[in-house]
Motif scaffolding. Structure first.
Motif, PDB file in Angstrom:
ATOM      1  N   LEU A 187     -14.033  -5.482  12.329  1.00  0.00           N
ATOM      2  CA  LEU A 187     -14.267  -4.752  11.086  1.00  0.00           C
ATOM      3  C   LEU A 187     -13.511  -5.426   9.948  1.00  0.00           C
ATOM      4  O   LEU A 187     -12.460  -6.028  10.173  1.00  0.00           O
ATOM      5  N   VAL A 188     -14.034  -5.294   8.738  1.00  0.00           N
ATOM      6  CA  VAL A 188     -13.347  -5.779   7.547  1.00  0.00           C
ATOM      7  C   VAL A 188     -13.219  -4.615   6.567  1.00  0.00           C
ATOM      8  O   VAL A 188     -14.199  -3.922   6.286  1.00  0.00           O
ATOM      9  N   PHE A 189     -12.007  -4.388   6.071  1.00  0.00           N
ATOM     10  CA  PHE A 189     -11.745  -3.331   5.111  1.00  0.00           C
ATOM     11  C   PHE A 189     -11.349  -3.939   3.774  1.00  0.00           C
ATOM     12  O   PHE A 189     -10.541  -4.865   3.723  1.00  0.00           O
ATOM     13  N   ASP A 190     -11.927  -3.434   2.701  1.00  0.00           N
ATOM     14  CA  ASP A 190     -11.525  -3.814   1.353  1.00  0.00           C
ATOM     15  C   ASP A 190     -10.518  -2.782   0.869  1.00  0.00           C
ATOM     16  O   ASP A 190     -10.710  -1.574   1.047  1.00  0.00           O
ATOM     17  N   VAL A 191      -9.439  -3.254   0.261  1.00  0.00           N
ATOM     18  CA  VAL A 191      -8.351  -2.382  -0.181  1.00  0.00           C
ATOM     19  C   VAL A 191      -8.303  -2.378  -1.706  1.00  0.00           C
ATOM     20  O   VAL A 191      -8.369  -3.429  -2.339  1.00  0.00           O
TER      21      VAL A 191
ATOM     22  N   MET B 237       0.846  -1.202   0.000  1.00  0.00           N
ATOM     23  CA  MET B 237       0.000   0.000   0.000  1.00  0.00           C
ATOM     24  C   MET B 237       0.879   1.249   0.000  1.00  0.00           C
ATOM     25  O   MET B 237       1.969   1.254   0.556  1.00  0.00           O
ATOM     26  N   ARG B 238       0.404   2.292  -0.648  1.00  0.00           N
ATOM     27  CA  ARG B 238       1.130   3.560  -0.742  1.00  0.00           C
ATOM     28  C   ARG B 238       0.211   4.717  -0.352  1.00  0.00           C
ATOM     29  O   ARG B 238      -1.009   4.572  -0.292  1.00  0.00           O
TER      30      ARG B 238
ATOM     31  N   TRP C 267      -4.226   4.582  -3.536  1.00  0.00           N
ATOM     32  CA  TRP C 267      -4.775   3.468  -2.769  1.00  0.00           C
ATOM     33  C   TRP C 267      -5.938   3.945  -1.906  1.00  0.00           C
ATOM     34  O   TRP C 267      -5.940   5.075  -1.416  1.00  0.00           O
ATOM     35  N   LEU C 268      -6.914   3.047  -1.687  1.00  0.00           N
ATOM     36  CA  LEU C 268      -8.064   3.310  -0.806  1.00  0.00           C
ATOM     37  C   LEU C 268      -8.312   2.095   0.066  1.00  0.00           C
ATOM     38  O   LEU C 268      -8.172   0.959  -0.389  1.00  0.00           O
ATOM     39  N   ALA C 269      -8.706   2.311   1.295  1.00  0.00           N
ATOM     40  CA  ALA C 269      -9.213   1.251   2.166  1.00  0.00           C
ATOM     41  C   ALA C 269     -10.619   1.676   2.563  1.00  0.00           C
ATOM     42  O   ALA C 269     -10.835   2.796   3.020  1.00  0.00           O
TER      43      ALA C 269
ATOM     44  N   CYS D 235     -10.337   6.005   6.748  1.00  0.00           N
ATOM     45  CA  CYS D 235      -9.011   5.431   6.566  1.00  0.00           C
ATOM     46  C   CYS D 235      -8.094   6.398   5.841  1.00  0.00           C
ATOM     47  O   CYS D 235      -8.525   7.109   4.935  1.00  0.00           O
ATOM     48  N   ILE D 236      -6.825   6.391   6.238  1.00  0.00           N
ATOM     49  CA  ILE D 236      -5.788   7.198   5.592  1.00  0.00           C
ATOM     50  C   ILE D 236      -4.686   6.253   5.134  1.00  0.00           C
ATOM     51  O   ILE D 236      -4.102   5.540   5.953  1.00  0.00           O
ATOM     52  N   PRO D 237      -4.400   6.181   3.812  1.00  0.00           N
ATOM     53  CA  PRO D 237      -3.352   5.269   3.337  1.00  0.00           C
ATOM     54  C   PRO D 237      -1.956   5.736   3.736  1.00  0.00           C
ATOM     55  O   PRO D 237      -1.663   6.928   3.744  1.00  0.00           O
TER      56      PRO D 237
END
Length: 99
Positions: free
Chosen positions: A89-93, A47-48, A52-54, A67-69
């Motif tokens: 929690l579940v985060f999609d990246v 991740m950068r 990128w998004l989470a 979220c902050i990448p």
């Protein structure tokens, strides 16, 4: 008709314009949180800070997280002033590149 997602920061600068990008699902990651805490750092290799998004997949209560990448991780922040409820929690990246 135009489609996509555009987001601006508090200063009026556009920070996300998904309508001009190709999104790629990179995976998901779970986070178990305890009561009373309001920020976490979640590791995600590759991740950068840009491109990128989470995104929180679902939540037992309300969507009060953002979220902050970062490089190889992302920061999760609970928005209200008190700490969050204990939950998983579940985060999609996703990563995105210009076309």
């Amino acid at each position: 008709m135009a489609q996509g997602l555009q987001c601006w920061d508090a200063g009026g600068t556009m920070v996300v314009d998904i309508g001009d990008y190709n999104m790629r699902y990179m995976g998901s990651v779970g986070l178990n949180i305890t009561s009373g805490t309001n920020s976490w750092n979640v590791g995600f290799g590759g991740m950068r800070t840009t491109g990128w998004l989470a995104i929180l997949r679902s939540n037992q209560y309300y969507n009060e997280f953002y979220c902050i990448p970062n490089n190889d991780s992302f920061s999760v922040q609970y928005l209200p002033t008190g700490g969050a409820y204990a939950q998983s929690l579940v985060f999609d990246v996703y990563s995105y590149n210009t076309l």
